[in-house]
Design a protein around this motif. Structure first.
Motif, PDB file in Angstrom:
ATOM      1  N   GLU A   1       0.662  -1.398   0.207  1.00 63.29           N
ATOM      2  CA  GLU A   1       0.008  -0.053  -0.114  1.00 63.29           C
ATOM      3  C   GLU A   1       0.814   1.200   0.329  1.00 63.29           C
ATOM      4  N   SER A   2       2.037   1.322   0.560  1.00 60.27           N
ATOM      5  CA  SER A   2       2.635   2.444   0.884  1.00 60.27           C
ATOM      6  C   SER A   2       3.285   2.453  -0.523  1.00 60.27           C
TER       7      SER A   2
ATOM      8  N   ALA B   1       1.012   3.482  -3.507  1.00 62.65           N
ATOM      9  CA  ALA B   1      -0.001   4.645  -3.311  1.00 62.65           C
ATOM     10  C   ALA B   1       0.313   5.110  -4.765  1.00 62.65           C
TER      11      ALA B   1
ATOM     12  N   GLU C   1      -0.574  11.563  -0.934  1.00 63.46           N
ATOM     13  CA  GLU C   1      -1.092  11.149   0.501  1.00 63.46           C
ATOM     14  C   GLU C   1      -0.162   9.955   0.200  1.00 63.46           C
ATOM     15  N   ARG C   2       1.068   9.486  -0.455  1.00 64.92           N
ATOM     16  CA  ARG C   2       2.204   8.482  -0.337  1.00 64.92           C
ATOM     17  C   ARG C   2       3.329   9.327   0.770  1.00 64.92           C
TER      18      ARG C   2
ATOM     19  N   GLU D   1       1.385  12.036   5.283  1.00 63.93           N
ATOM     20  CA  GLU D   1       0.147  11.479   4.842  1.00 63.93           C
ATOM     21  C   GLU D   1       0.054  10.912   5.200  1.00 63.93           C
ATOM     22  N   HIS D   2       0.482   9.385   4.117  1.00 60.09           N
ATOM     23  CA  HIS D   2       0.032   8.417   3.881  1.00 60.09           C
ATOM     24  C   HIS D   2       0.629   7.859   5.602  1.00 60.09           C
TER      25      HIS D   2
ATOM     26  N   ARG E   1      -0.928   8.096   8.889  1.00 60.80           N
ATOM     27  CA  ARG E   1      -2.253   7.674   8.338  1.00 60.80           C
ATOM     28  C   ARG E   1      -1.706   5.886   8.834  1.00 60.80           C
ATOM     29  N   LEU E   2      -1.034   5.668   8.676  1.00 63.30           N
ATOM     30  CA  LEU E   2      -0.403   3.789   9.139  1.00 63.30           C
ATOM     31  C   LEU E   2       0.437   4.519  10.534  1.00 63.30           C
TER      32      LEU E   2
END
Length: 144
Positions: free
Chosen positions: A88-89, A92, A97-98, A101-102, A105-106
């Motif tokens: 997912e990382s 993205a 988002e990558r 912010e990502h 979130r993770l």
């Protein structure tokens, strides 16, 4: 006449003795058959007990094998989750988002390690440590 009476008693005693001998022979024969049957049953019981022991041993081995299999399954699930997080990382599509912010979130979800934050998101080690401390105060800095 006394003689005939004695001969009759002797003959009756002889017949009774023969009948007793025949009865004794039959009892001995039946006893031998019973002894033979008892030996056969004893041998059969010993074989059954040995087979039962083998089955119990096999079941214990199977139980150990199943425990090992369960442990491996749990490990595989953890590895799959780790691979999914990394995938997912990496995949993205949105560059913001990558980025941070990502990672944020993770980190909040507890699905990323310090080393992953550094390697996959380009954060410095101190930034990654700070992010983990903010989102996971009890976890400290997890090494990955």
């Amino acid at each position: 006449m006394n003689q005939y009476w004695l001969i009759g008693v002797a003959a009756a005693a002889l017949v009774l003795a023969v009948v007793c001998l025949i009865a004794i022979a039959r009892v001995q024969s039946a006893l031998k058959a019973q002894t033979s049957n008892a030996r056969w049953l004893q041998a059969r019981m010993e074989r059954i007990e040995n087979e039962q022991g083998s089955i119990e041993s096999a079941l214990a081995g199977l139980g150990r094998h199943m425990d090992d299999f369960d442990k491996k399954l749990v490990q595989q699930a953890k590895q799959m989750e780790h691979v999914q997080t990394r995938f997912e990382s990496v995949t993205a599509s949105d560059s913001t988002e990558r980025g941070f912010e990502h990672a944020l979130r993770l980190s909040a979800q507890g699905r990323v390690t310090l080393q992953e934050l550094v390697d996959d998101f380009g954060l410095s080690e101190s930034e990654a440590q700070l992010l983990l401390r903010i989102n996971q105060p009890n976890a400290g800095t997890r090494a990955g």
